[in-house]
Design a protein around this motif. Sequence first.
Motif, PDB file in Angstrom:
ATOM      1  N   GLN A  80      62.714  12.710   4.719  1.00 25.59           N
ATOM      2  CA  GLN A  80      63.388  11.856   5.687  1.00 25.59           C
ATOM      3  C   GLN A  80      64.150  10.715   5.018  1.00 25.59           C
ATOM      4  N   ARG A  81      63.705  10.284   3.823  1.00 24.86           N
ATOM      5  CA  ARG A  81      64.353   9.172   3.141  1.00 24.86           C
ATOM      6  C   ARG A  81      65.505   9.614   2.253  1.00 24.86           C
ATOM      7  N   ILE A  82      65.297  10.658   1.450  1.00 23.77           N
ATOM      8  CA  ILE A  82      66.309  11.037   0.454  1.00 23.77           C
ATOM      9  C   ILE A  82      66.863  12.439   0.685  1.00 23.77           C
ATOM     10  N   GLY A  83      66.415  13.091   1.740  1.00 24.82           N
ATOM     11  CA  GLY A  83      66.934  14.404   2.059  1.00 24.82           C
ATOM     12  C   GLY A  83      66.173  15.530   1.374  1.00 24.82           C
ATOM     13  N   ALA A  84      66.379  16.733   1.864  1.00 26.69           N
ATOM     14  CA  ALA A  84      65.671  17.894   1.323  1.00 26.69           C
ATOM     15  C   ALA A  84      66.086  18.255  -0.102  1.00 26.69           C
ATOM     16  N   PRO A  85      67.392  18.145  -0.485  1.00 25.00           N
ATOM     17  CA  PRO A  85      67.759  18.570  -1.845  1.00 25.00           C
ATOM     18  C   PRO A  85      67.037  17.809  -2.949  1.00 25.00           C
ATOM     19  N   ILE A  86      67.021  16.468  -2.891  1.00 20.62           N
ATOM     20  CA  ILE A  86      66.370  15.695  -3.949  1.00 20.62           C
ATOM     21  C   ILE A  86      64.864  15.919  -3.909  1.00 20.62           C
ATOM     22  N   SER A  87      64.297  15.966  -2.711  1.00 22.76           N
ATOM     23  CA  SER A  87      62.855  16.219  -2.593  1.00 22.76           C
ATOM     24  C   SER A  87      62.497  17.579  -3.176  1.00 22.76           C
ATOM     25  N   THR A  88      63.310  18.584  -2.894  1.00 23.54           N
ATOM     26  CA  THR A  88      63.071  19.926  -3.435  1.00 23.54           C
ATOM     27  C   THR A  88      63.156  19.919  -4.959  1.00 23.54           C
ATOM     28  N   MET A  89      64.095  19.133  -5.507  1.00 29.32           N
ATOM     29  CA  MET A  89      64.242  19.042  -6.955  1.00 29.32           C
ATOM     30  C   MET A  89      62.962  18.515  -7.595  1.00 29.32           C
ATOM     31  N   ILE A  90      62.367  17.483  -6.986  1.00 28.81           N
ATOM     32  CA  ILE A  90      61.169  16.890  -7.569  1.00 28.81           C
ATOM     33  C   ILE A  90      59.960  17.802  -7.356  1.00 28.81           C
TER      34      ILE A  90
END
Length: 324
Positions: free
Chosen positions: A87-97
């Motif tokens: 919700q804060r940084i979006g799915a792409p960055i979260s998926t990367m981490i």
Amino acid sequence: MLTGVMYALLAGLMWGLIFVGPLIVPDYPAAMQSTGRYLALGFIAIPLAWFGRQRLRQLKREDWFTALKLSTVGNLIYYVCLASAIQRIGAPISTMIIGTLPVVIPVFANLLYSKRDGKLPWHRLAPALVIIALGLAMVNTAELRTGQLDFSWWRYLSGIGLAFISVACWAWYALRNACWLRENPDKNPLMWATAQGLAILPFSLLGYIAVCLWMSQTNSDFTLPFGPRPAVFLTLMLAIALFCSWLGALCWNIASQRLPTVIVGPLIVFETLAGLAYTFMLRHSWPPLLTLLGIICLAAGVVMAVLTRPQKTTLATTVVTTDK
């Protein structure tokens, strides 16, 4: 080996749904999504526990405490942090981490459990991990190029931090859960998944009530107890609880019993691949070329890791011989 890999694949297909859940109900707080999901899991586990009550009676008090710790850290806290990060940084960055898990888990498994499962020489493990990391970088670079993000330093840094906490929670869960299953080969994986669902039920219920009380004080416009879209929210929570939490955990438990920990770790990459596939299906678009190249690298790295057999250490060989 093949059966274990197939169960890990099924677990990844189930777990990939968690990346699209927060995008479907972005107006719901992450804490409500997490406690709602595991509250639904607890209710699903009740009839399963009744039919498997004979097996559940085999668990000792320490086993129930372990199930509670695993569910709290690897499920409840993990999903609160992940949903908040999305919700804060979006799915792409979260998926990367989160996608670094296929690299993080086998590294720590090789450090912690090599005496029991055998050790993969680092010079043989490193190429597979490098290819997996390269594939993850490609996939997420392509995602970031097309992503739309309302940038704010606070939201960005807090989202990054929450995503890393999710990685730590799930890495600990995967290693500790696999350790318990391999130390208890007589225990049924279905029973263990059900036990974890039962253990988290009272805490998720209290958590959901606490979230509702907090929302009633801070957001009077939010409809309680199930939000502005109760049908969508309840259906989503039940679906994620059934497919991700229970069925996914069952498949992963079976894979963890059949495969050495250092090999089962890289197979978590199936979750990332499934999450990407579901995201593009939700967008009604095909992945770009860089994403496809990244997927190829991910698949190649997983195959290399699975085909690399661990070598028994001298201590492990002595223990096996003594047991025989």
